[in-house]
Design a protein around this motif. Structure first.
Motif, PDB file in Angstrom:
ATOM      1  N   TRP A 199       0.847  -1.190   0.000  1.00  0.00           N
ATOM      2  CA  TRP A 199       0.000   0.000   0.000  1.00  0.00           C
ATOM      3  C   TRP A 199       0.886   1.245   0.000  1.00  0.00           C
ATOM      4  O   TRP A 199       1.663   1.457   0.934  1.00  0.00           O
ATOM      5  CB  TRP A 199      -0.890   0.023   1.236  1.00  0.00           C
ATOM      6  CG  TRP A 199      -1.669  -1.228   1.502  1.00  0.00           C
ATOM      7  CD1 TRP A 199      -1.233  -2.345   2.152  1.00  0.00           C
ATOM      8  CD2 TRP A 199      -3.026  -1.483   1.130  1.00  0.00           C
ATOM      9  NE1 TRP A 199      -2.238  -3.284   2.216  1.00  0.00           N
ATOM     10  CE2 TRP A 199      -3.345  -2.789   1.598  1.00  0.00           C
ATOM     11  CE3 TRP A 199      -4.006  -0.743   0.459  1.00  0.00           C
ATOM     12  CZ2 TRP A 199      -4.604  -3.359   1.412  1.00  0.00           C
ATOM     13  CZ3 TRP A 199      -5.259  -1.305   0.273  1.00  0.00           C
ATOM     14  CH2 TRP A 199      -5.551  -2.597   0.749  1.00  0.00           C
ATOM     15  N   ASP A 200       0.758   2.075  -1.000  1.00  0.00           N
ATOM     16  CA  ASP A 200       1.532   3.313  -1.088  1.00  0.00           C
ATOM     17  C   ASP A 200       0.852   4.380  -0.235  1.00  0.00           C
ATOM     18  O   ASP A 200      -0.234   4.860  -0.579  1.00  0.00           O
ATOM     19  CB  ASP A 200       1.625   3.763  -2.544  1.00  0.00           C
ATOM     20  CG  ASP A 200       2.537   4.957  -2.725  1.00  0.00           C
ATOM     21  OD1 ASP A 200       2.977   5.542  -1.711  1.00  0.00           O
ATOM     22  OD2 ASP A 200       2.809   5.323  -3.885  1.00  0.00           O
ATOM     23  N   VAL A 201       1.486   4.723   0.887  1.00  0.00           N
ATOM     24  CA  VAL A 201       0.893   5.718   1.790  1.00  0.00           C
ATOM     25  C   VAL A 201       1.551   7.084   1.636  1.00  0.00           C
ATOM     26  O   VAL A 201       1.447   7.934   2.521  1.00  0.00           O
ATOM     27  CB  VAL A 201       0.964   5.244   3.259  1.00  0.00           C
ATOM     28  CG1 VAL A 201       0.067   4.050   3.479  1.00  0.00           C
ATOM     29  CG2 VAL A 201       2.409   4.912   3.669  1.00  0.00           C
ATOM     30  N   SER A 202       2.221   7.287   0.488  1.00  0.00           N
ATOM     31  CA  SER A 202       2.864   8.580   0.253  1.00  0.00           C
ATOM     32  C   SER A 202       1.985   9.528  -0.559  1.00  0.00           C
ATOM     33  O   SER A 202       2.390  10.663  -0.834  1.00  0.00           O
ATOM     34  CB  SER A 202       4.197   8.376  -0.491  1.00  0.00           C
ATOM     35  OG  SER A 202       3.973   7.857  -1.802  1.00  0.00           O
ATOM     36  N   GLY A 203       0.794   9.072  -0.926  1.00  0.00           N
ATOM     37  CA  GLY A 203      -0.071   9.881  -1.776  1.00  0.00           C
ATOM     38  C   GLY A 203      -1.060  10.738  -1.018  1.00  0.00           C
ATOM     39  O   GLY A 203      -1.023  10.873   0.214  1.00  0.00           O
ATOM     40  N   LEU A 204      -2.003  11.286  -1.759  1.00  0.00           N
ATOM     41  CA  LEU A 204      -2.943  12.271  -1.232  1.00  0.00           C
ATOM     42  C   LEU A 204      -3.842  11.705  -0.139  1.00  0.00           C
ATOM     43  O   LEU A 204      -4.085  12.362   0.878  1.00  0.00           O
ATOM     44  CB  LEU A 204      -3.795  12.810  -2.389  1.00  0.00           C
ATOM     45  CG  LEU A 204      -4.670  14.019  -2.079  1.00  0.00           C
ATOM     46  CD1 LEU A 204      -3.817  15.226  -1.734  1.00  0.00           C
ATOM     47  CD2 LEU A 204      -5.565  14.331  -3.273  1.00  0.00           C
ATOM     48  N   GLU A 205      -4.349  10.464  -0.325  1.00  0.00           N
ATOM     49  CA  GLU A 205      -5.322   9.933   0.635  1.00  0.00           C
ATOM     50  C   GLU A 205      -4.756   9.822   2.048  1.00  0.00           C
ATOM     51  O   GLU A 205      -5.469  10.036   3.027  1.00  0.00           O
ATOM     52  CB  GLU A 205      -5.809   8.551   0.176  1.00  0.00           C
ATOM     53  CG  GLU A 205      -6.704   8.586  -1.044  1.00  0.00           C
ATOM     54  CD  GLU A 205      -7.009   7.177  -1.525  1.00  0.00           C
ATOM     55  OE1 GLU A 205      -8.172   6.750  -1.376  1.00  0.00           O
ATOM     56  OE2 GLU A 205      -6.101   6.513  -2.043  1.00  0.00           O
ATOM     57  N   ALA A 206      -3.480   9.472   2.154  1.00  0.00           N
ATOM     58  CA  ALA A 206      -2.873   9.309   3.472  1.00  0.00           C
ATOM     59  C   ALA A 206      -2.038  10.506   3.892  1.00  0.00           C
ATOM     60  O   ALA A 206      -1.371  10.466   4.930  1.00  0.00           O
ATOM     61  CB  ALA A 206      -2.012   8.048   3.497  1.00  0.00           C
ATOM     62  N   ALA A 207      -2.072  11.578   3.105  1.00  0.00           N
ATOM     63  CA  ALA A 207      -1.280  12.761   3.441  1.00  0.00           C
ATOM     64  C   ALA A 207      -1.696  13.296   4.803  1.00  0.00           C
ATOM     65  O   ALA A 207      -2.886  13.476   5.074  1.00  0.00           O
ATOM     66  CB  ALA A 207      -1.464  13.836   2.361  1.00  0.00           C
ATOM     67  N   GLY A 208      -0.725  13.545   5.649  1.00  0.00           N
ATOM     68  CA  GLY A 208      -1.004  14.052   6.984  1.00  0.00           C
ATOM     69  C   GLY A 208      -1.250  12.980   8.025  1.00  0.00           C
ATOM     70  O   GLY A 208      -1.446  13.300   9.207  1.00  0.00           O
ATOM     71  N   ALA A 209      -1.223  11.717   7.624  1.00  0.00           N
ATOM     72  CA  ALA A 209      -1.478  10.632   8.578  1.00  0.00           C
ATOM     73  C   ALA A 209      -0.264  10.416   9.472  1.00  0.00           C
ATOM     74  O   ALA A 209       0.847  10.191   8.976  1.00  0.00           O
ATOM     75  CB  ALA A 209      -1.817   9.341   7.837  1.00  0.00           C
ATOM     76  N   TRP A 210      -0.456  10.452  10.773  1.00  0.00           N
ATOM     77  CA  TRP A 210       0.625  10.238  11.727  1.00  0.00           C
ATOM     78  C   TRP A 210       0.946   8.748  11.875  1.00  0.00           C
ATOM     79  O   TRP A 210       2.048   8.389  12.261  1.00  0.00           O
ATOM     80  CB  TRP A 210       0.243  10.810  13.096  1.00  0.00           C
ATOM     81  CG  TRP A 210       0.215  12.308  13.147  1.00  0.00           C
ATOM     82  CD1 TRP A 210      -0.196  13.169  12.161  1.00  0.00           C
ATOM     83  CD2 TRP A 210       0.620  13.120  14.247  1.00  0.00           C
ATOM     84  NE1 TRP A 210      -0.092  14.454  12.575  1.00  0.00           N
ATOM     85  CE2 TRP A 210       0.399  14.473  13.853  1.00  0.00           C
ATOM     86  CE3 TRP A 210       1.108  12.856  15.517  1.00  0.00           C
ATOM     87  CZ2 TRP A 210       0.690  15.536  14.700  1.00  0.00           C
ATOM     88  CZ3 TRP A 210       1.393  13.929  16.364  1.00  0.00           C
ATOM     89  CH2 TRP A 210       1.195  15.246  15.961  1.00  0.00           C
ATOM     90  N   ASP A 211      -0.028   7.913  11.595  1.00  0.00           N
ATOM     91  CA  ASP A 211       0.122   6.470  11.789  1.00  0.00           C
ATOM     92  C   ASP A 211      -0.216   5.789  10.463  1.00  0.00           C
ATOM     93  O   ASP A 211      -1.388   5.627  10.118  1.00  0.00           O
ATOM     94  CB  ASP A 211      -0.833   6.004  12.900  1.00  0.00           C
ATOM     95  CG  ASP A 211      -0.761   4.511  13.179  1.00  0.00           C
ATOM     96  OD1 ASP A 211      -0.176   3.774  12.366  1.00  0.00           O
ATOM     97  OD2 ASP A 211      -1.303   4.074  14.222  1.00  0.00           O
ATOM     98  N   PRO A 212       0.784   5.390   9.695  1.00  0.00           N
ATOM     99  CA  PRO A 212       0.501   4.853   8.354  1.00  0.00           C
ATOM    100  C   PRO A 212      -0.249   3.530   8.367  1.00  0.00           C
ATOM    101  O   PRO A 212      -0.941   3.212   7.393  1.00  0.00           O
ATOM    102  CB  PRO A 212       1.896   4.686   7.748  1.00  0.00           C
ATOM    103  CG  PRO A 212       2.819   4.562   8.914  1.00  0.00           C
ATOM    104  CD  PRO A 212       2.227   5.431   9.978  1.00  0.00           C
ATOM    105  N   VAL A 213      -0.136   2.750   9.441  1.00  0.00           N
ATOM    106  CA  VAL A 213      -0.858   1.477   9.509  1.00  0.00           C
ATOM    107  C   VAL A 213      -2.340   1.730   9.742  1.00  0.00           C
ATOM    108  O   VAL A 213      -3.206   1.210   9.026  1.00  0.00           O
ATOM    109  CB  VAL A 213      -0.266   0.563  10.604  1.00  0.00           C
ATOM    110  CG1 VAL A 213      -1.068  -0.737  10.691  1.00  0.00           C
ATOM    111  CG2 VAL A 213       1.199   0.269  10.317  1.00  0.00           C
ATOM    112  N   ALA A 214      -2.658   2.546  10.735  1.00  0.00           N
ATOM    113  CA  ALA A 214      -4.058   2.885  10.989  1.00  0.00           C
ATOM    114  C   ALA A 214      -4.674   3.611   9.800  1.00  0.00           C
ATOM    115  O   ALA A 214      -5.875   3.492   9.540  1.00  0.00           O
ATOM    116  CB  ALA A 214      -4.179   3.740  12.250  1.00  0.00           C
TER     117      ALA A 214
END
Length: 446
Positions: A384-399
């Protein structure tokens, strides 16, 4: 020998017995099995998949679906109906389907699952009009590249005998059992790493006889395969059981041999405390289908109570006529939120729901070779690519996988083989699949 090195994962979510989450970690896959885990692993000639900026999880596991229903999403007559009325609106449409409809619908549904992180799906095919066979869906799974656990479903009591389905969609019970034997002998693989395992799955207590339920259980245990059906889905289901059988669904299931670690039931929205205790004691599994339960107004399954009691719980997207989507990561998010609505904001954590979607599914389907990233387990994983817009600003990439996104995988591997790369299906063209589905839909609507 085939080797793949998944390198530089931002977080490797192992779901192993210690539930380790390993930052900046590598994963070596050898001949479809996880061979090495750790930072800075040597390339040694392996194919390299760069997972920088990505969360890597075990593949998600879907434990309840009706893949043929991807041809009947949003049917107007069924949009606002409760379960029994919804079925009555759809039965006549399903009766017009043939083998190619089944195959294409299954490919579309399995493609949706693959793009949303699923590496293994079960399917409950309980109607066989116009020459349809279980292998129509097995072929579809092979075309997409997913592991598959199809179940030979059945309906045997039609309207003329007091059942819900039309007589044209029911089968002779002796023929049902004979075909169960045929498909098990032809397709069931009990070995570790199996790509196809088959189950036995009469549709529901209101569409088959008591005798077929009992005979199916005996047959499944003789063949060493698992049992599946719908149970306690809504208040109508409970009322039917009490009126026709003189007991609640849990008692009916136990009386006919439908409890145990080789059984999993779909929905179980209306299990009471005694039934939850029965399922926990017998290790009977549950496929929780929250989106479908919301869509049909069935209620919220007591997942928190089940888990606390020790009931094995997994997730299912259910059929696309009642979801109407087929995203397994979205299903996990919905399940998480509904448990909080029902019990409180601290009722369910994102990581526990991710565990239900991975290890939980493996347990319910009897696959101790899957559901975690650990040495010796099969190489089924989602990147799962968490570097994009949907996860932007997420402190916890797993959650973030459940709380914000992304909603699709970048890469998906099954048995170490790519099924999705860079967000695209490897073995099928998504646009071509959608176009073929549109042609099938036009024929059905005509």
């Amino acid at each position: 020998m085939t080797e793949i090195l998944v390198r530089n994962a931002r977080v490797l979510v192992t779901m192993d017995d210690a539930r380790r989450e390993l930052p900046e970690c590598d994963l070596r896959l050898r001949d479809g099995v996880i061979a090495e885990i750790g930072p800075g692993l040597a390339t040694d000639g392996a194919e390299v998949i760069d997972a920088a900026g990505c969360v890597v999880t075990p593949g998600l596991i879907n434990t309840h679906h009706h893949l043929f229903q991807t041809l009947t999403r949003g049917v107007p007559a069924a949009q606002d109906a409760l379960l029994f009325g919804w079925l009555k609106a759809l039965y006549p449409i399903w009766a017009r389907m043939g083998p190619e409809d089944m195959r294409v619908s299954a490919e579309v549904g399995l493609a949706e699952l693959a793009l949303t992180g699923c590496t293994l799906s079960s399917d409950h095919l309980y109607l066989y009009p116009n020459g349809v066979r279980l292998e129509d869906t097995i072929e579809a799974a092979a075309n997409i590249g997913l592991r598959f656990h199809p179940t030979r479903g059945a309906m045997s009591i039609g309207e003329s005998a007091g059942g819900l389905p039309p007589d044209a969609l029911v089968e002779d019970e002796a023929a049902i059992l004979e075909d169960c034997i045929r498909v098990i002998d032809a397709f069931h693989d009990p070995s570790p790493g199996a790509m196809v395992q088959v189950g036995v799955a009469p549709c529901s207590p209101f569409s088959v006889s008591r005798e077929l339920m009992r005979d199916a259980a005996l047959l499944a245990r003789d063949k060493g395969v698992r049992l599946h059906t719908h149970l306690a889905e809504n208040v109508e289901d409970i009322a039917y059981s009490e009126a026709q059988f003189g007991c609640r669904p849990g008692q009916y299931a136990e009386d006919l041999g439908w409890t145990g670690p080789d059984v999993w039931h779909a929905h179980c929205v209306k299990l009471d405390a005694a039934e939850i205790e029965l399922f926990a004691r017998s290790r009977t599994g549950v496929a929780h289908c929250p989106c479908s339960n919301c869509r049909l107004g069935s209620g919220i399954a007591p997942v928190r109570a089940m888990r606390d009691a020790g009931v094995p719980v997994a997730l299912g997207v259910d059929g696309s006529a009642s979801n109407d989507a087929g995203s397994l990561i979205a299903e996990a998010r919905m399940a998480l939120l509904l448990q909080r609505v029902q019990t409180g904001a601290d009722a369910m954590a994102a990581r526990e729901m991710l565990e239900i979607a991975t290890r939980g599914g493996a347990q319910v389907l009897g696959r101790d070779d899957l559901g975690q990233l650990a040495l010796g387990k099969r190489a089924d994983l989602a990147i799962w690519d968490v570097s994009g817009l949907e996860a932007a600003g997420a402190w916890d990439p797993v959650a973030a996988l459940l709380l914000s996104g992304p909603g699709r995988v970048r890469d998906l591997l099954v048995e170490g083989r790519a099924v999705v790369r860079a967000g695209q299906l490897v073995h099928r063209d998504a646009r071509a699949l959608a176009a073929e589905q549109a042609r099938r839909l036009a024929r059905l609507m005509a």
